[in-house]
Enzyme design. Structure first.
Site, mmCIF file in Angstrom:
data_model
loop_
_atom_site.group_PDB
_atom_site.id
_atom_site.type_symbol
_atom_site.label_atom_id
_atom_site.label_comp_id
_atom_site.label_asym_id
_atom_site.label_seq_id
_atom_site.Cartn_x
_atom_site.Cartn_y
_atom_site.Cartn_z
ATOM 1 C CG ASN A 1 -34.247 -52.904 20.084
ATOM 2 O OD1 ASN A 1 -35.206 -53.044 20.844
ATOM 3 N ND2 ASN A 1 -33.023 -52.623 20.518
ATOM 4 C CD1 TRP A 2 -40.184 -51.842 17.014
ATOM 5 C CD2 TRP A 2 -42.184 -52.102 18.003
ATOM 6 N NE1 TRP A 2 -41.098 -52.197 16.043
ATOM 7 C CE2 TRP A 2 -42.328 -52.371 16.627
ATOM 8 C CE3 TRP A 2 -43.306 -52.216 18.830
ATOM 9 C CZ2 TRP A 2 -43.552 -52.729 16.052
ATOM 10 C CZ3 TRP A 2 -44.520 -52.574 18.261
ATOM 11 C CH2 TRP A 2 -44.635 -52.820 16.888
ATOM 12 C CE LYS A 3 -32.711 -49.127 20.856
ATOM 13 N NZ LYS A 3 -31.547 -48.245 20.885
ATOM 14 C CG HIS B 1 -29.575 -53.501 23.052
ATOM 15 N ND1 HIS B 1 -29.278 -52.285 23.615
ATOM 16 C CD2 HIS B 1 -29.837 -53.271 21.742
ATOM 17 C CE1 HIS B 1 -29.369 -51.351 22.673
ATOM 18 N NE2 HIS B 1 -29.704 -51.920 21.535
ATOM 19 C CD GLU C 1 -30.477 -48.900 24.317
ATOM 20 O OE1 GLU C 1 -31.580 -49.477 24.328
ATOM 21 O OE2 GLU C 1 -30.099 -48.174 23.372
ATOM 22 C CD GLU D 1 -27.496 -52.956 18.152
ATOM 23 O OE1 GLU D 1 -28.315 -52.541 17.334
ATOM 24 O OE2 GLU D 1 -27.730 -53.024 19.363
ATOM 25 N N GLY E 1 -28.473 -44.597 18.474
ATOM 26 C CA GLY E 1 -29.344 -43.463 18.785
ATOM 27 C C GLY E 1 -28.634 -42.117 18.707
ATOM 28 C CB SER F 1 -27.299 -44.031 13.648
ATOM 29 O OG SER F 1 -27.383 -43.516 14.970
ATOM 30 N N GLY G 1 -33.150 -49.454 15.588
ATOM 31 C CA GLY G 1 -33.884 -48.865 16.701
ATOM 32 C C GLY G 1 -34.829 -47.776 16.214
ATOM 33 N N GLY G 2 -34.373 -46.528 16.270
ATOM 34 C CA GLY G 2 -35.215 -45.381 15.932
ATOM 35 C C GLY G 2 -35.975 -45.519 14.617
#
Ligand code: PGA
Length: 252
Positions: free
Chosen positions: A9-11, A96, A98, A167, A173, A213, A234-235
């Site tokens: 997930n590049w966000k 998600h 966010e 999640e 993150g 994470s 993500g990251g």
């Protein structure tokens, strides 16, 4: 049997040019091997049409990070599920945390997004998860059950197309990962909720990814749990080598 999946997930990261470089690097990294899991990258909307033709569709699926809750029309700035599908993308992340927290996406909005995604041939990666205060109050099962209502009115046929992702918001993150035991406990709970609603066979076939994470150093022990079928990353999905390290957790 259900699939093992590692999805990135590049966000809101990477310009188009940077995204193309990353997609090419990942494609290259997987060129000479057969990953033991499905690999998906979910990118910003504007990257989709450029990236889908760049990757080997037998190894890397491409998806969006969102789609509109309306079919088409006067909704300035929105991107419909049909538009996402027209780029060649096959997946879409929905629900998600966010999106829920910053853009007010609730059970009803998400019901509509999931239905439109499915109607346009996209596979939703549907996310659930509790915030820290809910975990501390031991409310995670209640929270996740309520979030699952967005997908529990689907037909059996439609539900069986979904990928689920758990999640915990407190792990996203933050560098704080759920322990393998915490992940397994709630994944097993989610699977039992699916079994209650759709039956054991469907539940056994549903892939449930862990996100928050997750990285190459902890992926293996998380994925070793019987009810954890991979990760939503993500990251660590923003660099080809760290993402590949997570894919490799299924090879080790
Ligand atoms: P993270 O994000 O891996 O950076 O914690 C996961 C996600 O939000 O999907």
């Amino acid at each position: 049997m259900r699939k093992n999946i590692v999805a990135g997930n590049w966000k809101m990261n990477k310009t188009l040019q940077e995204g193309i470089v990353l997609a090419k690097e990942l494609n290259e990294a997987l060129a000479n091997e057969k990953p033991k899991c499905d690999v998906i990258i979910c990118t910003p909307f504007i990257h989709l049409a450029s990236i889908t033709p760049l990757v080997d569709p037998n190894k890397i699926g491409v998806g969006a990070e969102n789609c509109a809750d309306k079919e088409s029309g006067a909704f300035t700035g929105e991107v419909s599920a049909a538009m996402v599908a027209s780029t060649g993308a096959k997946y879409v992340i929905l629900g998600h945390s966010e999106r829920r927290a910053y853009y007010g996406e609730n059970v009803e909005i998400l019901k509509s997004k999931v239905k439109l995604a499915l109607a346009n041939g996209l596979i939703p990666i549907f996310c659930v998860g509790e915030v820290l205060a809910e975990r501390e109050a031991n409310k995670q099962n209640v929270v996740v059950s309520a979030q699952l209502e967005s997908v529990f009115d689907l037909s059996v046929e439609d539900f069986s197309k979904l990928i689920l992702a758990y999640e915990p918001v407190w792990a996203i993150g933050t560098g704080k990962t759920a322990t393998p035991a915490q992940a397994e406990e709630i994944h097993a709970f989610i699977r039992s909720a699916v079994a209650k609603r759709y039956g054991k066979a469907i539940a056994e076939n549903t892939s449930i990814l862990y996100g928050g994470s997750c990285k190459a150093t902890n992926a293996k022990e998380l994925f070793a749990n019987p009810d954890v079928d991979g990760g939503l990353i993500g990251g660590a999905a923003l660099k080809a080598d760290s993402f590949k390290g997570i894919i490799d957790a299924f090879n080790a």
